[in-house]
Design a protein around this motif. Structure first.
Motif: not given
Length: 405
Positions: A358-367
């Motif tokens: 969320i902080n990086n504006g990348a909701p599709v990339r959840i590790d």
């Protein structure tokens, strides 16, 4: 199919520079350069395959922002990127308010130009598909009805918005047409989760709820780069009162006719709009954390819906979030407290992975493999994702399904 670009500027040096850079981009073609607003409008109206207008803010005689509005009204599928001397939040906000899809400097790098053109061209092509059959209320799915899944939180912080966003992204990746609706009308936060800047909201559809056209939807919907179309909650919480039960019902009916999957985030605070979404949904889900206050809140909420004749408790699904085998409250105990059986899929805690995404504006990339698997299984269980059959080992015995996390 190549990206069709029109350059609108009266500056020959700017036009030449843009032409040179675009010539280096694959599958991108400049169809012409127009040096005044009237000619730009003429090309926009006559060239049906046009995707993008690169518009110099200094073009005349019509002012750049007025021209953007005119293009949005006449050809809502055409993406306009404003070329500006100054790049700041005020310039970006004003451009977005008038209908632009972004802002670039007058001398962008090749990388900046390529990145922006790719994003807005995808938006244009998706919007062209959305508008291609005329009125939005028509049977766009060939007589089939889209599936509405409404998610509410038993209280704040249970993860309803996270689940709604992730289900919408997963369904879009699976090739389904998806609309994510933020019906948390007072405190909706979908825009933050998806790192979006958009000035339109569901409240802008209220006055035209009886006759929502494709052009109206195009002006209000945001198309996320990962695929789903997004209908946001109003920025001003007091506008929640504008979204009546009747308007919400009409809006959701239009979306049901145009999309295969509609995911509605109803938040934890009930308004006319969110209650209506719960009522008309094919599946209504309450997100619950494994603690007594939250479980009791979920029970109160389901009984409230019953008293309001919105939905019966037996027709409500419960999803346990932040569920761990170390928790004192396990699914069987939660079921006894609630009087309702939770869904088979529980969502594991993934604080750090979600925070980073969320902080990086990348909701599709959840590790976090466990979280991603849970979202897939939950999507299958709720009918928004196709069920993937378990693979069979060579010996012929069917492999048992993985245990829900």
């Amino acid at each position: 199919m190549s990206i069709q670009v029109l350059i609108g500027t009266s500056d020959p040096e700017l036009a030449a520079g843009l032409r040179t850079k675009i010539a280096e981009l694959a599958d991108t073609q400049v169809i012409g350069v127009e040096n005044n607003s009237g000619n730009v409008l003429g090309i926009v109206g006559s060239h049906q395959e046009l995707d993008i207008v690169l518009l110099d803010e200094g073009i005349g005689p019509q002012l750049g922002h007025d021209l953007i509005r005119e293009i949005a009204l006449r050809s809502p599928h055409v993406a306009v990127v404003l070329l500006s001397e100054q790049l700041d939040e005020e310039v970006l906000s004003r451009a977005l308010e008038t209908g632009a899809r972004g802002v670039l400097g007058r001398n962008p790098t090749l990388e900046e130009l390529s990145s922006r053109l790719d994003v807005v061209a995808e938006w244009s092509q998706r919007m062209r598909q959305l508008l291609g059959t005329g009125r939005a209320e028509g049977p766009e799915l060939g007589g089939r009805r889209g599936r509405i899944v409404a998610l509410a939180g038993a209280k704040g912080g249970t993860g309803a918005t996270t689940i709604a966003v992730q289900l919408a992204l997963a369904a879009s990746r699976a090739g389904r047409s998806v609309c994510l609706v933020d019906m948390d009308l007072q405190t909706g936060d979908v825009a933050t989760y998806l790192d979006m800047v958009h000035r339109r909201s569901v409240a802008d559809l209220v006055s035209v709820a009886n006759e929502i056209t494709g052009a109206v939807l195009a002006d209000v919907l945001f198309i996320h780069e990962a695929g789903p179309h997004v209908l946001l909650a109003p920025q001003d919480g007091e506008r929640a009162e504008d979204v009546s039960s009747s308007a919400a019902r009409q809006i959701l009916a239009v979306l049901r006719s145009r999309y295969e999957v509609i995911i509605v985030d109803c938040g934890a605070f009930m308004t006319e709009g969110s209650v209506t979404a719960i009522e008309v949904a094919d599946r209504a889900v309450i997100a619950v954390t494994p603690d007594l206050p939250c479980l009791r809140a979920a029970k109160r909420l389901s009984h409230l819906w019953k008293r309001l004749d919105v939905r019966k408790p037996e027709d409500v699904s419960i999803v346990l979030t932040r569920q761990s085998r170390k928790d004192e409250i396990q699914p069987d105990f939660a079921a006894r407290i609630l009087g309702m059986t939770p869904l088979k899929t529980a969502v594991p805690p993934a604080f750090r992975a979600l925070e980073k995404a969320i902080n990086n504006g990348a909701p599709v990339r959840i590790d976090h493999d466990g979280f991603r698997n849970a979202m897939r299984q939950l999507g299958e269980e709720l009918g928004v994702l196709p069920v993937i059959a378990a693979a069979e080992p060579r010996g012929g015995a069917r492999r048992p399904k993985a245990e829900a996390i």
